[in-house]
Design a protein around this motif. Sequence first.
Motif, PDB file in Angstrom:
ATOM      1  N   ARG A 167      27.478  42.336 -45.643  1.00  0.00           N
ATOM      2  CA  ARG A 167      28.812  42.480 -46.227  1.00  0.00           C
ATOM      3  C   ARG A 167      28.867  41.829 -47.613  1.00  0.00           C
ATOM      4  NH1 ARG A 167      29.683  40.886 -40.801  1.00  0.00           N
ATOM      5  NH2 ARG A 167      30.684  42.500 -39.526  1.00  0.00           N
ATOM      6  N   GLU A 168      29.720  42.360 -48.443  1.00  0.00           N
ATOM      7  CA  GLU A 168      29.941  41.772 -49.762  1.00  0.00           C
ATOM      8  C   GLU A 168      31.120  40.802 -49.698  1.00  0.00           C
ATOM      9  OE1 GLU A 168      28.616  44.521 -53.346  1.00  0.00           O
ATOM     10  OE2 GLU A 168      30.122  45.526 -52.112  1.00  0.00           O
ATOM     11  N   VAL A 169      30.945  39.657 -50.335  1.00  0.00           N
ATOM     12  CA  VAL A 169      31.993  38.642 -50.386  1.00  0.00           C
ATOM     13  C   VAL A 169      32.167  38.226 -51.843  1.00  0.00           C
ATOM     14  CG1 VAL A 169      32.674  36.318 -49.691  1.00  0.00           C
ATOM     15  CG2 VAL A 169      31.498  37.806 -48.052  1.00  0.00           C
ATOM     16  N   THR A 170      33.406  38.147 -52.291  1.00  0.00           N
ATOM     17  CA  THR A 170      33.701  37.778 -53.679  1.00  0.00           C
ATOM     18  C   THR A 170      34.320  36.391 -53.742  1.00  0.00           C
ATOM     19  OG1 THR A 170      34.038  40.090 -54.318  1.00  0.00           O
ATOM     20  CG2 THR A 170      34.975  38.404 -55.763  1.00  0.00           C
ATOM     21  N   LEU A 171      33.711  35.524 -54.555  1.00  0.00           N
ATOM     22  CA  LEU A 171      34.209  34.169 -54.774  1.00  0.00           C
ATOM     23  C   LEU A 171      35.015  34.139 -56.063  1.00  0.00           C
ATOM     24  CD1 LEU A 171      31.543  33.841 -52.994  1.00  0.00           C
ATOM     25  CD2 LEU A 171      31.429  31.529 -53.929  1.00  0.00           C
ATOM     26  N   GLY A 172      36.137  33.442 -56.026  1.00  0.00           N
ATOM     27  CA  GLY A 172      36.969  33.312 -57.207  1.00  0.00           C
ATOM     28  C   GLY A 172      37.906  34.495 -57.382  1.00  0.00           C
ATOM     29  N   ALA A 173      39.004  34.257 -58.078  1.00  0.00           N
ATOM     30  CA  ALA A 173      39.982  35.309 -58.359  1.00  0.00           C
ATOM     31  C   ALA A 173      40.471  35.159 -59.794  1.00  0.00           C
ATOM     32  CB  ALA A 173      41.151  35.224 -57.378  1.00  0.00           C
ATOM     33  N   THR A 174      40.524  36.251 -60.507  1.00  0.00           N
ATOM     34  CA  THR A 174      41.020  36.245 -61.883  1.00  0.00           C
ATOM     35  C   THR A 174      42.551  36.219 -61.883  1.00  0.00           C
ATOM     36  OG1 THR A 174      41.039  38.665 -61.979  1.00  0.00           O
ATOM     37  CG2 THR A 174      39.003  37.551 -62.625  1.00  0.00           C
ATOM     38  N   LYS A 175      43.134  36.126 -63.051  1.00  0.00           N
ATOM     39  CA  LYS A 175      44.587  36.105 -63.148  1.00  0.00           C
ATOM     40  C   LYS A 175      45.205  37.381 -62.571  1.00  0.00           C
ATOM     41  CE  LYS A 175      44.751  33.029 -67.159  1.00  0.00           C
ATOM     42  NZ  LYS A 175      45.180  32.854 -68.574  1.00  0.00           N
ATOM     43  N   LYS A 176      44.567  38.512 -62.806  1.00  0.00           N
ATOM     44  CA  LYS A 176      45.077  39.771 -62.263  1.00  0.00           C
ATOM     45  C   LYS A 176      45.027  39.787 -60.741  1.00  0.00           C
ATOM     46  CE  LYS A 176      43.871  42.678 -66.232  1.00  0.00           C
ATOM     47  NZ  LYS A 176      43.096  43.863 -66.688  1.00  0.00           N
ATOM     48  N   GLU A 177      44.111  39.001 -60.182  1.00  0.00           N
ATOM     49  CA  GLU A 177      43.942  38.969 -58.727  1.00  0.00           C
ATOM     50  C   GLU A 177      44.702  37.817 -58.078  1.00  0.00           C
ATOM     51  OE1 GLU A 177      39.369  40.756 -58.569  1.00  0.00           O
ATOM     52  OE2 GLU A 177      39.704  38.608 -58.924  1.00  0.00           O
ATOM     53  N   GLY A 178      45.493  37.086 -58.869  1.00  0.00           N
ATOM     54  CA  GLY A 178      46.290  36.004 -58.304  1.00  0.00           C
ATOM     55  C   GLY A 178      45.712  34.623 -58.504  1.00  0.00           C
ATOM     56  N   GLY A 179      44.587  34.501 -59.205  1.00  0.00           N
ATOM     57  CA  GLY A 179      43.974  33.208 -59.442  1.00  0.00           C
ATOM     58  C   GLY A 179      43.989  32.842 -60.913  1.00  0.00           C
ATOM     59  N   SER A 180      43.033  32.009 -61.317  1.00  0.00           N
ATOM     60  CA  SER A 180      42.957  31.589 -62.719  1.00  0.00           C
ATOM     61  C   SER A 180      41.524  31.597 -63.244  1.00  0.00           C
ATOM     62  CB  SER A 180      43.538  30.169 -62.865  1.00  0.00           C
ATOM     63  OG  SER A 180      42.781  29.236 -62.099  1.00  0.00           O
ATOM     64  N   ARG A 181      40.618  32.212 -62.526  1.00  0.00           N
ATOM     65  CA  ARG A 181      39.211  32.201 -62.931  1.00  0.00           C
ATOM     66  C   ARG A 181      38.955  33.209 -64.043  1.00  0.00           C
ATOM     67  NH1 ARG A 181      38.074  27.753 -62.173  1.00  0.00           N
ATOM     68  NH2 ARG A 181      40.342  27.738 -62.430  1.00  0.00           N
ATOM     69  N   GLY A 182      38.015  32.862 -64.915  1.00  0.00           N
ATOM     70  CA  GLY A 182      37.652  33.776 -65.986  1.00  0.00           C
ATOM     71  C   GLY A 182      36.773  34.910 -65.501  1.00  0.00           C
ATOM     72  N   SER A 183      36.093  34.711 -64.378  1.00  0.00           N
ATOM     73  CA  SER A 183      35.228  35.737 -63.792  1.00  0.00           C
ATOM     74  C   SER A 183      35.063  35.439 -62.315  1.00  0.00           C
ATOM     75  CB  SER A 183      33.856  35.767 -64.485  1.00  0.00           C
ATOM     76  OG  SER A 183      33.213  34.504 -64.345  1.00  0.00           O
ATOM     77  N   THR A 184      34.569  36.397 -61.600  1.00  0.00           N
ATOM     78  CA  THR A 184      34.321  36.238 -60.162  1.00  0.00           C
ATOM     79  C   THR A 184      32.834  36.444 -59.875  1.00  0.00           C
ATOM     80  OG1 THR A 184      34.736  38.578 -59.693  1.00  0.00           O
ATOM     81  CG2 THR A 184      36.631  37.075 -59.618  1.00  0.00           C
ATOM     82  N   ILE A 185      32.423  36.090 -58.688  1.00  0.00           N
ATOM     83  CA  ILE A 185      31.040  36.281 -58.259  1.00  0.00           C
ATOM     84  C   ILE A 185      31.044  37.026 -56.934  1.00  0.00           C
ATOM     85  CG2 ILE A 185      28.942  35.124 -57.459  1.00  0.00           C
ATOM     86  CD1 ILE A 185      29.625  32.818 -59.307  1.00  0.00           C
ATOM     87  N   THR A 186      30.335  38.130 -56.877  1.00  0.00           N
ATOM     88  CA  THR A 186      30.191  38.890 -55.634  1.00  0.00           C
ATOM     89  C   THR A 186      28.773  38.726 -55.120  1.00  0.00           C
ATOM     90  OG1 THR A 186      31.845  40.523 -56.304  1.00  0.00           O
ATOM     91  CG2 THR A 186      30.329  41.165 -54.558  1.00  0.00           C
ATOM     92  N   ILE A 187      28.653  38.326 -53.880  1.00  0.00           N
ATOM     93  CA  ILE A 187      27.342  38.138 -53.255  1.00  0.00           C
ATOM     94  C   ILE A 187      27.233  39.053 -52.042  1.00  0.00           C
ATOM     95  CG2 ILE A 187      27.052  35.770 -54.056  1.00  0.00           C
ATOM     96  CD1 ILE A 187      28.026  34.814 -51.334  1.00  0.00           C
ATOM     97  N   GLY A 188      26.004  39.229 -51.556  1.00  0.00           N
ATOM     98  CA  GLY A 188      25.779  40.100 -50.398  1.00  0.00           C
ATOM     99  C   GLY A 188      25.520  41.534 -50.829  1.00  0.00           C
ATOM    100  N   GLY A 189      25.717  42.448 -49.897  1.00  0.00           N
ATOM    101  CA  GLY A 189      25.527  43.868 -50.176  1.00  0.00           C
ATOM    102  C   GLY A 189      24.117  44.376 -49.973  1.00  0.00           C
ATOM    103  N   SER A 190      23.189  43.535 -49.520  1.00  0.00           N
ATOM    104  CA  SER A 190      21.795  43.963 -49.369  1.00  0.00           C
ATOM    105  C   SER A 190      21.653  45.013 -48.272  1.00  0.00           C
ATOM    106  CB  SER A 190      20.905  42.762 -49.043  1.00  0.00           C
ATOM    107  OG  SER A 190      20.900  41.835 -50.098  1.00  0.00           O
ATOM    108  N   THR A 191      20.754  45.966 -48.487  1.00  0.00           N
ATOM    109  CA  THR A 191      20.464  47.006 -47.504  1.00  0.00           C
ATOM    110  C   THR A 191      19.007  46.980 -47.050  1.00  0.00           C
ATOM    111  OG1 THR A 191      20.023  48.580 -49.291  1.00  0.00           O
ATOM    112  CG2 THR A 191      22.266  48.523 -48.412  1.00  0.00           C
TER     113      THR A 191
END
Length: 403
Positions: free
Chosen positions: A82-106
């Motif tokens: 599964r993919e999991v995203t850490l952090g949220a930008t202002k548009k997503e309700g947080g204050s982070r400048g960028s997010t990090i998505t991990i996982g997704g391996s097949t």
Amino acid sequence: MTKKNQIHADAVLGERLLSLLSGVEQVEFENFRMEIGDLELFIPVGIGGVPGIVLPKEPKRPTELFREGFSPAVESYPGSIREVTLGATKKEGGSRGSTITIGGSTTPAFSNPAIPPKNKTAISMDVFDMDVALPKALKAAVLDVMDDPAEWARMNVNTFGADCVTVHLMSTDPLIQDRSPQEAANTVEEVLQAVDVPLIIGGCGDPKKDAAVFSEVAERASGERLLLNSVTLDMAEAKTLEGVAKAAHDNGHLLLAFTGLELNSAKELNRRLYEYMPPEEIVMDLTTVALGYGLEYSFTIHERARHAALMGDSELQHPTISASTNAWAAREAWMTMEPEYSQKEIRGPIWETINALTLLLAGVDIFMMMHPSAVRTMQDVRSWMMQQDNAVFEAPDWVRTRC
């Protein structure tokens, strides 16, 4: 009749028979019997024009390597991570400048150069909210900021290039300073203002105190999508797991499920968390053991978990994290040793690097690290391994090599 006379008679008889048979093409015998003792066959080899057996010539010695192509088999698996995203930008309700998505391996990690991991491995650097005992090699780089978690976090990001920051709230430990959940939340807010990368929030290890701290931090930092590190089966026994899970989910955060090198325990903890939050909000920590103290066991556990997940075990289809800084728990990483083991200032970073690289090959998605040199090495290696057009090194020409 003597033996000599017998031989003579046989010879005479033989000549008589040959003369009688001269010109005869076919002879038919009746009531014939022949007794043969030892039989010897003689086959002339290349004598007198008679064709014989010719031995093959000695083959020529090779003068260059035989070139052979290789096409890796393309394998597919019924499951994926599964993919999991850490952090949220202002548009997503947080204050982070960028997010990090991990996982997704097949596929298993780096098993096929043509199929690199879907998302880049992330590196988080540690920050502590109090003065902790650290080896000199670790203190040297951060000595000026150790009293200020916010400045420490800023250095990790701006100077060392950390993708995210782990804030360890060690001062909340009831056996150390027993700081309140409100004080811990204040520290997290200061770090959130100092950097704009995603944060991992670590507790002190006490199941009751961590539950109170995580609940307070989750509410105060609502929407930031923090990774709360960590929840355990001990919390379930202390009846605090439900409160933490609900607080994390209701405020838009993630949980790190920590278990000790036992996949059945990991599956059990995940099943308990599914009651309160979706699987996409869970990351697993299966435990990292230092080189020389069981690193090979950590590798095996992570590899088994990844293969089981790819084969369809939905309870293990979560991204994983490694606390590679556990390498510094090995005394060989920081103690003074014989000269042949090199200086401890060099040996320690190498120890941490080996821990991280080993579990990178097992498929770990995010690393908690500390020494700048180890971080820089991991950054270089992950960049190279994510490339699909990696150069194939030429094999040494051992055929022409002379000893």
